[in-house]
Write an enzyme that holds these catalytic residues in place. Structure first.
Site: not given
Length: 162
Positions: A124-126
């Site tokens: 995941h990221c932002q």
């Protein structure tokens, strides 16, 4: 087609980012650049990766001992907040990290490197894009069950009230 005009494949080859990427694409027999579909068909674009929803990720975090949740955001982003239990592996280091020997991975990240067939590897990221890129890189390394939490930390923090 007029004489002397480039073939469709030739014009597609002109769209590669650089010569190095073109060579990598041709050696692998499938493209690793954004124009992959135009040349070789389906591949590992972020939009081709498997995704996991907030609800399913939350359930996995509660029940699974084997889940490896990888946060690919920058150090500065992680310092502002993180999903509990996630391991920080910046996007630009994902390929190197998941190519490490298990002992080296454990020493660096303090978690066991997952086997290639692990069903519980989530990036995941932002907001989802970089997580998709990381998931694609993991797929290229053989982690075919890797998934992307496309909602990212943004959705997580909104739903968790943080």
């Amino acid at each position: 087609m007029q004489p002397g005009s480039p073939s469709k494949r030739h014009t597609s080859l002109l769209m590669f980012r650089d010569a190095h990427t073109m060579v990598r694409c041709l050696i692998r027999g499938r493209c690793v650049c954004p124009h992959e579909r135009a040349i070789f068909g389906r591949g590992m674009h972020p939009e081709d990766t498997k995704e996991i929803s907030y609800e399913n990720l939350k359930a996995l975090l509660e029940k699974s001992q084997d889940l490896l949740l990888v946060d690919v955001r920058t150090k500065e982003e992680v310092e502002k907040g993180r999903i509990p239990g996630s391991v920080h592996v910046p996007l630009d280091t994902v390929e190197a990290a998941f190519s490490m020997e298990p002992e080296e991975f454990l020493a660096k990240y303090r978690v066991t490197k997952p086997p290639l067939d692990t069903p519980e590897l989530v990036f995941h990221c932002q907001m989802g894009r970089r997580g998709g890129v990381a998931t694609g890189r993991a797929h290229e390394l053989g982690y075919l069950n890797a998934r992307n939490y496309a909602g990212g930390y943004k959705e997580w923090s909104e739903r968790e009230g943080k």
